[in-house]
Design a protein around this motif. Structure first.
Motif, PDB file in Angstrom:
ATOM      1  N   GLY A  83       0.784  -1.235   0.000  1.00 22.09           N
ATOM      2  CA  GLY A  83       0.000   0.000   0.000  1.00 22.09           C
ATOM      3  C   GLY A  83       0.813   1.280   0.000  1.00 22.09           C
ATOM      4  N   HIS A  84       2.129   1.180   0.157  1.00 23.96           N
ATOM      5  CA  HIS A  84       2.943   2.400   0.105  1.00 23.96           C
ATOM      6  C   HIS A  84       2.924   2.972  -1.307  1.00 23.96           C
ATOM      7  N   ARG A  85       3.102   4.288  -1.370  1.00 23.91           N
ATOM      8  CA  ARG A  85       3.042   4.982  -2.651  1.00 23.91           C
ATOM      9  C   ARG A  85       4.222   5.924  -2.791  1.00 23.91           C
ATOM     10  N   VAL A  86       4.675   6.095  -4.028  1.00 21.59           N
ATOM     11  CA  VAL A  86       5.721   7.066  -4.350  1.00 21.59           C
ATOM     12  C   VAL A  86       5.188   7.904  -5.504  1.00 21.59           C
ATOM     13  N   THR A 140       2.113   7.851 -10.170  1.00 20.86           N
ATOM     14  CA  THR A 140       2.359   7.402  -8.798  1.00 20.86           C
ATOM     15  C   THR A 140       2.580   5.896  -8.806  1.00 20.86           C
ATOM     16  N   PHE A 141       3.671   5.474  -8.148  1.00 16.24           N
ATOM     17  CA  PHE A 141       3.937   4.052  -7.986  1.00 16.24           C
ATOM     18  C   PHE A 141       3.214   3.560  -6.733  1.00 16.24           C
ATOM     19  N   LEU A 142       2.503   2.454  -6.847  1.00 16.92           N
ATOM     20  CA  LEU A 142       1.790   1.834  -5.742  1.00 16.92           C
ATOM     21  C   LEU A 142       2.338   0.423  -5.566  1.00 16.92           C
ATOM     22  N   PRO A 192      10.845 -12.721   7.787  1.00 13.46           N
ATOM     23  CA  PRO A 192      10.035 -12.752   6.570  1.00 13.46           C
ATOM     24  C   PRO A 192      10.445 -11.631   5.620  1.00 13.46           C
ATOM     25  N   VAL A 193      10.337 -11.912   4.338  1.00 14.43           N
ATOM     26  CA  VAL A 193      10.646 -10.932   3.300  1.00 14.43           C
ATOM     27  C   VAL A 193       9.367 -10.684   2.528  1.00 14.43           C
ATOM     28  N   GLU A 194       9.021  -9.432   2.352  1.00 15.27           N
ATOM     29  CA  GLU A 194       7.807  -9.093   1.623  1.00 15.27           C
ATOM     30  C   GLU A 194       8.157  -8.794   0.170  1.00 15.27           C
ATOM     31  N   ILE A 195       7.568  -9.562  -0.732  1.00 15.62           N
ATOM     32  CA  ILE A 195       7.729  -9.304  -2.163  1.00 15.62           C
ATOM     33  C   ILE A 195       6.606  -8.365  -2.570  1.00 15.62           C
ATOM     34  N   LEU A 196       6.945  -7.340  -3.311  1.00 17.57           N
ATOM     35  CA  LEU A 196       5.962  -6.348  -3.727  1.00 17.57           C
ATOM     36  C   LEU A 196       5.944  -6.211  -5.238  1.00 17.57           C
ATOM     37  N   THR A 197       4.772  -5.933  -5.762  1.00 16.67           N
ATOM     38  CA  THR A 197       4.651  -5.591  -7.173  1.00 16.67           C
ATOM     39  C   THR A 197       4.594  -4.074  -7.277  1.00 16.67           C
ATOM     40  N   VAL A 198       5.069  -3.552  -8.387  1.00 12.07           N
ATOM     41  CA  VAL A 198       5.079  -2.110  -8.624  1.00 12.07           C
ATOM     42  C   VAL A 198       3.981  -1.815  -9.641  1.00 12.07           C
ATOM     43  N   ASN A 199       3.065  -0.925  -9.268  1.00 16.32           N
ATOM     44  CA  ASN A 199       1.930  -0.582 -10.121  1.00 16.32           C
ATOM     45  C   ASN A 199       1.893   0.930 -10.300  1.00 16.32           C
ATOM     46  N   LEU A 200       1.574   1.386 -11.490  1.00 16.10           N
ATOM     47  CA  LEU A 200       1.401   2.821 -11.722  1.00 16.10           C
ATOM     48  C   LEU A 200      -0.076   3.158 -11.648  1.00 16.10           C
ATOM     49  N   ILE A 201      -0.394   4.220 -10.908  1.00 16.97           N
ATOM     50  CA  ILE A 201      -1.784   4.649 -10.774  1.00 16.97           C
ATOM     51  C   ILE A 201      -1.912   6.120 -11.143  1.00 16.97           C
ATOM     52  N   SER A 202      -3.138   6.495 -11.458  1.00 14.33           N
ATOM     53  CA  SER A 202      -3.423   7.870 -11.876  1.00 14.33           C
ATOM     54  C   SER A 202      -3.575   8.796 -10.663  1.00 14.33           C
TER      55      SER A 202
END
Length: 118
Positions: A31-34, A48-50, A72-82
């Motif tokens: 849920g973090h965003r850049v 914005t990267f989600l 534990p290691v969290e694998i994250l996907t990178v998604n672009l949002i509007s």
């Protein structure tokens, strides 16, 4: 579905994102965003990267089982949002946005031609 080949632009953005936690002494989680000042790739309005956890079965199983030195290691996907999707997340939370992704059968591979769901 035709999978687009990664462009130098996409690879450069992912490398920058991978280094950002070390630059800013921070971390990323679900849920973090850049937010970027401009779209990070040509041909899209998304800027914005989600970060989300994987939904593809094998990726999800690996993510759930992965540990390094017992942590534990969290694998994250990178998604672009509007911008509009970001505002929905800010105003109503992540769950309503995730529901929109389900409703629109959000593709596992980013499509720069995708229209905002909001």
């Amino acid at each position: 579905m035709v999978r687009p080949r990664p462009t130098p632009e996409i690879c450069a953005n992912l490398r920058w994102l991978a280094n950002l936690p070390f630059i800013d002494t921070t971390w990323f989680g679900f849920g973090h965003r850049v937010a970027m000042p401009a779209p990070p790739m040509v041909g899209t309005e998304f800027q914005t990267f989600l970060f989300l956890t994987p939904i593809i079965g094998p990726d999800k199983r690996i993510a759930e089982a992965l540990e390094i030195s017992g942590d534990p290691v969290e694998i994250l996907t990178v998604n672009l949002i509007s911008r509009q999707e970001l505002e929905l997340i800010k105003s109503r939370g992540l769950d309503p946005f995730l529901d929109l992704l389900d409703e629109h059968d959000y593709p596992p591979i980013f499509d720069p031609a995708r229209k905002s769901y909001v």
